[in-house]
Design a protein around this motif. Structure first.
Motif, short mmCIF file in Angstrom:
data_model
loop_
_atom_site.label_atom_id
_atom_site.label_comp_id
_atom_site.label_asym_id
_atom_site.label_seq_id
_atom_site.Cartn_x
_atom_site.Cartn_y
_atom_site.Cartn_z
N ARG A 144 17.21 -4.29 -5.26
CA ARG A 144 17.08 -4.05 -3.82
C ARG A 144 16.04 -2.96 -3.51
O ARG A 144 15.31 -3.05 -2.52
CB ARG A 144 18.44 -3.65 -3.24
CG ARG A 144 18.41 -3.40 -1.73
CD ARG A 144 18.00 -4.66 -1.00
NE ARG A 144 17.90 -4.44 0.45
CZ ARG A 144 16.79 -4.00 1.06
NH1 ARG A 144 15.70 -3.71 0.36
NH2 ARG A 144 16.78 -3.86 2.37
N THR A 145 15.97 -1.95 -4.36
CA THR A 145 14.98 -0.89 -4.16
C THR A 145 13.57 -1.41 -4.38
O THR A 145 12.63 -1.01 -3.68
CB THR A 145 15.27 0.30 -5.09
OG1 THR A 145 16.61 0.76 -4.89
CG2 THR A 145 14.32 1.45 -4.82
N ASP A 146 13.40 -2.31 -5.32
CA ASP A 146 12.09 -2.90 -5.55
C ASP A 146 11.67 -3.76 -4.36
O ASP A 146 10.48 -3.81 -4.00
CB ASP A 146 12.08 -3.71 -6.83
CG ASP A 146 10.68 -4.12 -7.26
OD1 ASP A 146 9.81 -3.23 -7.31
OD2 ASP A 146 10.46 -5.31 -7.52
N VAL A 161 7.65 -1.99 2.03
CA VAL A 161 6.90 -0.82 2.47
C VAL A 161 5.41 -1.04 2.27
O VAL A 161 4.58 -0.74 3.15
CB VAL A 161 7.37 0.45 1.71
CG1 VAL A 161 6.41 1.60 1.94
CG2 VAL A 161 8.77 0.83 2.16
N GLU A 162 5.05 -1.59 1.12
CA GLU A 162 3.64 -1.86 0.85
C GLU A 162 3.07 -2.86 1.85
O GLU A 162 1.93 -2.71 2.31
CB GLU A 162 3.49 -2.39 -0.58
CG GLU A 162 3.75 -1.36 -1.66
CD GLU A 162 3.66 -1.95 -3.06
OE1 GLU A 162 3.65 -3.20 -3.17
OE2 GLU A 162 3.59 -1.16 -4.02
N ARG A 163 3.87 -3.88 2.17
CA ARG A 163 3.40 -4.90 3.13
C ARG A 163 3.19 -4.29 4.50
O ARG A 163 2.18 -4.57 5.17
CB ARG A 163 4.41 -6.05 3.20
CG ARG A 163 4.03 -7.13 4.20
CD ARG A 163 5.13 -8.17 4.32
NE ARG A 163 6.39 -7.57 4.73
CZ ARG A 163 6.67 -7.24 5.99
NH1 ARG A 163 5.79 -7.43 6.96
NH2 ARG A 163 7.85 -6.71 6.28
N HIS A 171 7.43 4.32 -5.01
CA HIS A 171 6.98 3.82 -6.31
C HIS A 171 7.59 4.63 -7.45
O HIS A 171 8.05 4.07 -8.45
CB HIS A 171 5.45 3.86 -6.40
CG HIS A 171 4.76 2.95 -5.45
ND1 HIS A 171 4.49 3.31 -4.16
CD2 HIS A 171 4.31 1.68 -5.60
CE1 HIS A 171 3.87 2.31 -3.54
NE2 HIS A 171 3.76 1.30 -4.39
N ALA A 172 7.60 5.96 -7.30
CA ALA A 172 8.21 6.81 -8.31
C ALA A 172 9.72 6.57 -8.39
O ALA A 172 10.30 6.61 -9.48
CB ALA A 172 7.92 8.28 -8.00
#
Length: 209
Positions: free
Chosen positions: A152-154, A160-162, A105-106
């Motif tokens: 792409r990073t988003d 990752v969250e999923r 996230h950071a």
């Protein structure tokens, strides 16, 4: 280009002005009966030439001062472009060497800030400091690459969250490793493109200075 043409035209106009002053002064005091006495001719000749050259020198000094200020502004903006692009590369290289993805996230926030700064600087400076910079192919290339890196990073962040939310503890580590590997492979290609394209972009910026 338009600003450069204006500066050249103004400089040529200054030299034309002093040439006209010299010719007009010589005509009035040497060939025309503007004054009858020799002392009057010499005094008038010197006074008119001094006035003309004084105006010319002031004009040139003002142009030089303006050009120096413009150069300083462009150089500072150029350094900021270099800094932001290098920050993106350094941030990604640092994150790719580690195994911890808890800071994704950071990472997205830092990338978003740097990409936004780059695109905003291009938009704001395309009218004054770097005219038509946004129309250059090198500019489109660099903004496209950093935009793709952020996009792409988003995607990686959302995946990752999923995984953290949906996968069981037993398979979570494996799924995260897979997503991280996919992100590494794509970002590595983008970084190679960024490394090649940034120098072309810097070359375009230097043409304005």
């Amino acid at each position: 280009m338009h600003q450069q043409m204006n500066h050249r035209f103004e400089r040529v106009a200054a030299y034309v002005f002093v040439l006209v002053v010299v010719l007009l002064t010589c005509y009035l005091f040497l060939y025309d009966d503007f004054t009858s006495t020799s002392e009057g001719k010499i005094t008038g000749l010197i006074a008119f030439l001094a006035l003309g050259f004084g105006v010319f020198q002031f004009w040139i000094d003002e142009m030089n001062t303006e050009e120096r200020k413009l150069y300083d502004l462009r150089y500072e903006s150029y350094k900021d472009f270099v800094l932001r692009i290098d920050l993106i590369s350094e941030t990604l290289n640092y994150e790719m060497t580690g195994s911890d993805i808890s800071s994704v996230h950071a990472l997205v926030s830092r990338l978003m800030n740097d990409v936004h700064r780059i695109k905003s600087a291009i938009a704001m400076n395309s009218d004054f400091l770097f005219p038509d910079l946004h129309l250059q192919p090198e500019t489109e290339s660099i903004t496209g690459i950093v935009g793709n890196i952020l996009f792409r990073t988003d995607i990686f962040r959302r995946r990752v969250e999923r995984v953290i939310k949906e996968e069981h503890m037993r398979s979570r580590s494996f799924e995260l490793s897979v997503e991280q590997m996919k992100w590494h492979n794509e970002i590595r290609e983008y970084l190679e493109d960024l490394h090649q394209s940034k120098f072309d972009f810097y070359t375009v910026l230097r043409t304005y200075m």
